[in-house]
Design a protein around this motif. Sequence first.
Motif, short mmCIF file in Angstrom:
data_model
loop_
_atom_site.label_atom_id
_atom_site.label_comp_id
_atom_site.label_asym_id
_atom_site.label_seq_id
_atom_site.Cartn_x
_atom_site.Cartn_y
_atom_site.Cartn_z
N ASN A 178 24.38 -7.97 -91.91
CA ASN A 178 26.04 -8.13 -91.52
C ASN A 178 25.82 -8.75 -90.05
OD1 ASN A 178 25.03 -5.89 -90.81
ND2 ASN A 178 26.88 -4.70 -90.64
N GLY A 179 24.83 -9.46 -89.72
CA GLY A 179 24.80 -10.23 -88.35
C GLY A 179 23.32 -10.14 -87.88
N PHE A 180 23.26 -10.08 -86.55
CA PHE A 180 22.03 -9.86 -85.88
C PHE A 180 21.78 -8.48 -84.97
CE2 PHE A 180 22.53 -14.21 -87.08
CZ PHE A 180 21.48 -14.81 -87.20
N ARG A 181 20.71 -8.01 -85.37
CA ARG A 181 20.60 -6.79 -84.53
C ARG A 181 19.59 -6.76 -83.23
NH1 ARG A 181 19.02 -0.58 -86.76
NH2 ARG A 181 20.51 0.34 -85.18
N ILE A 182 19.85 -6.13 -82.15
CA ILE A 182 19.09 -6.12 -80.88
C ILE A 182 17.71 -5.46 -81.28
CG2 ILE A 182 18.68 -5.17 -78.90
CD1 ILE A 182 20.34 -7.41 -78.14
N VAL A 183 16.71 -6.13 -81.02
CA VAL A 183 15.20 -5.33 -81.38
C VAL A 183 15.13 -4.02 -80.76
CG1 VAL A 183 13.84 -7.53 -81.42
CG2 VAL A 183 14.26 -6.24 -79.27
N GLU A 184 14.41 -3.13 -81.45
CA GLU A 184 14.62 -1.68 -81.15
C GLU A 184 14.17 -1.14 -79.68
OE1 GLU A 184 12.89 0.92 -84.29
OE2 GLU A 184 13.27 2.47 -83.31
N ARG A 185 13.13 -2.02 -79.25
CA ARG A 185 12.56 -1.53 -77.95
C ARG A 185 13.68 -1.89 -76.60
NH1 ARG A 185 10.39 -5.89 -75.00
NH2 ARG A 185 10.78 -7.78 -76.45
#
Length: 182
Positions: A87-94
């Motif tokens: 559903n979109g773009f997710r910020i990288v975990e770190r």
Amino acid sequence: MQEIESTGFRPVRIWSAGCACGEEAFSLKILWDEIEKRFLKAPPLEIWATDTNPEVLEKGRASIYPKSSLKNLPASTVQSYFIPVANGFRIVERLRDGIHWIEHDFISESAPCKNFDMIFLRNNLLTYYEPPTKIRAFIQVLTALRAGGFLIIGNNEEIPTGELLLNPYPGYQCIFEKISFP
Ligand SMILES: C[S@@+](CC[C@H](N)C(=O)[O-])C[C@H]1O[C@@H](n2cnc3c(N)ncnc32)[C@H](O)[C@@H]1O
């Protein structure tokens, strides 16, 4: 005395007040990461991202943004810091660590912490509220900023108390430094 982390710097403490879905908070995390890449060391960053609306805070915690939200970012930034998801773009975990997502009302509650180095108070209190509520809440927010710290407001907003307690930062109409008293 403030805690010194392994980098040798004390943490920089920032409040994004009325943070909506956390765009300001993650912009700061990206900026910090870029600083670390260039200079190898940067002070640890602690962000308080607060809003009255629990739904936007939940979106901030999920850290997923529609493609349209990223349209002004350079392609290299999108590639380095976002992962495509259904559903979109997710910020990288770190980059998702070090943000305190807190339900908070700056009209009726005192600040979630004190001695902030920077407070972002953009496009909410100063635009949507009227005096005397606006002035009372503004002064309450300011008490949480350390002397010498910076307040950042929206481009089209004005300080409701004139320059009491604040000096405009040269060259930037939306940045103010809190006056230090000897
Ligand atoms: C237009 S958005 C601005 C978001 C962000 N500051 C920015 O400039 O990108 C306004 C946000 O302020 C929040 N807000 C409004 N009144 C508030 C209050 N009394 N306490 C905390 N947040 C509030 C709203 O819920 C909304 O998420």
